[in-house]
Design a protein around this motif. Sequence first.
Motif: not given
Length: 616
Positions: A369-392
């Motif tokens: 999870v850390k290596d995929s940086k998916v959590m950073q994407k989550f944090e950025n989405a919350v910070r910017k209040s934008v929706s996010l699709d990380v299924e891939s």
Amino acid sequence: MAVLSICGPYRSGKSYFISRVLGSPGAFRLGHSMQACTRGIWMATTVLECPDFAVVFLDTEGIDAVGASETMAMSLLTLTTLLSSFLIYNSKKCGESESVRVKKGFFPHFLWLLRDVSLKMTDREGKELAPTQFLHTRVFASESGELTDLGKSLVSLFPSLECATLPIPSTKRDIIRGIVEQQDKLKPAFNAAVDALIQQVLQKVAPKTAIDGTTTVTGKALAALARSYVEAVNRPGALPDLDQGWQAVVRLELKEVSYKLVREYEREMEAALVGNLPMEERYFLRIHEKTLNRKKSVLREEICRVNPLHSSHEEVQPLLDQLEQDIATWSEPSDNGGRKVTGGPLYCFTIRNFTASRKHSEILFNYLVKDSKVMQKFENAVRKSVSLDVESDIKGIEVKYHTRAIGPAASEVLERGLSELNQLSETLKRIPSAPRNVQVIGKGSDRIKLSWDTPEQNPDAVEEYVAYKRIEGEEWEEAERTENTRVLVKGLESCTKYELCVLATNSHIVSLMQSGVDAATKATVADGALNGALACLPGVGVILTAAGKLKPTQQEPLPADSRNTNRDCRIDKAARLAAIPLCLPALIFLAPLAPVGAVVCAVGAVGNQVGDLTEE
């Protein structure tokens, strides 16, 4: 283990002779009265060590002892016979052989020891015979030369049937009574005969065997046999069941063997698993099965050794099944046919493998999870209040995890981790943006009314709006909640400037806080009256200013001997007195106008309150 026993009539020297065989003339207590000294069966506290086995010595209560019943005597004789590997029947006359009663079963080597023999043993024609020949041809045979019923029984039951004689030890009664202490005063012929007989006995004594005639009895087995036979002879009318007695010994010995095999299984499994956990369950169970099969083979060999007469597959299989159950207890098969370990040493090893697998899998999943940086994407989405699709991204984590996860807990950890990621992903798809166009549409002395437009992003995901307030420089605090796009913020202080903002929320996440609006509350009635009064009294400021000028003026310090000091002080006092007449006209002129100003401001404040009520 060999068991050397002696039995026979009381007061025939049994205890003395077996003590001499043991090498300690006083090993067993000797009696010198008509009362029997030995009661029951006594075992020597020491053993005689031979090269391949140890010899245990038993001394029994004399037959026909004073106060002893015939039933007890026969029970003791039977018990001694069954326990012995070499039995000495000690008597002074051959005629006492009629007292011997034995039961059918497995028996020891039999030696009939005749004491105090001084006459020669001859056949019916007067030819001298050896003691054993005399026993077979004269004692156990009839006049016609055929064996008597007793002779036939003894010859058929005992592996060997021999006879030996000992001369009288001494003719002096005081020496006989102190035979242990005065051994050197015994007749040399007696001591020589005893020593020769001891050598003969020790050469022929052999380990006690089981009913099959091949299995050697151990010390624990002998104790179990004794317990079984004692219980049998103590039951009125019962005879010892030799086969059942031996089977009890076999069960005891095999139980100990099984216990040792379980401990060996634990040690071998520990050696095979240490440093190799976690491992896949199929490899883990393969190690278990190999170790278990080795222990089963050992148990099968032990069964054939200790119980060769009962070593068929039908008799051995229950013992093997019991060993397997001692090592591993399994649950009932589930609907898909699978079973789980619920007990035994295997269960402990299974728990260790599962724990190691769970720890390894959790570390691996967190790393991916850390290596995929998916959590950073989550944090950025919350910070910017934008929706996010990380299924891939989640799918990539799952693929890498499957190639590197090990052990039975891998699936459980992956399922839990993916569930959390998917739940977070679904939440981020429904992030609402901040409410738009927040504005003040009304206000009063203690309230401000706000309105706004729905968020531009995911407006249908909004479940509730939360209004926050703060006075400049203080912390934000929640003011009101509503499901509508307008709210009345109450409980404010009058004539105070506030910062207000609105957030859009749902059960999973809160929108970002956008720039709020600034608004000030209106004055109350009391505030208006006071302000009007102060507005109509500008002369107060003049008075206060004039009063300030009446303060002593600051002058440069003068020399101490200056003559102008008193004159300057008189001039300053005169200036203060002159200022008072100038202020009095202003007070007299403006004071009547103060009530008018207060009334005007109060009316305005009341109008504000009415306006607030109208807005609500």
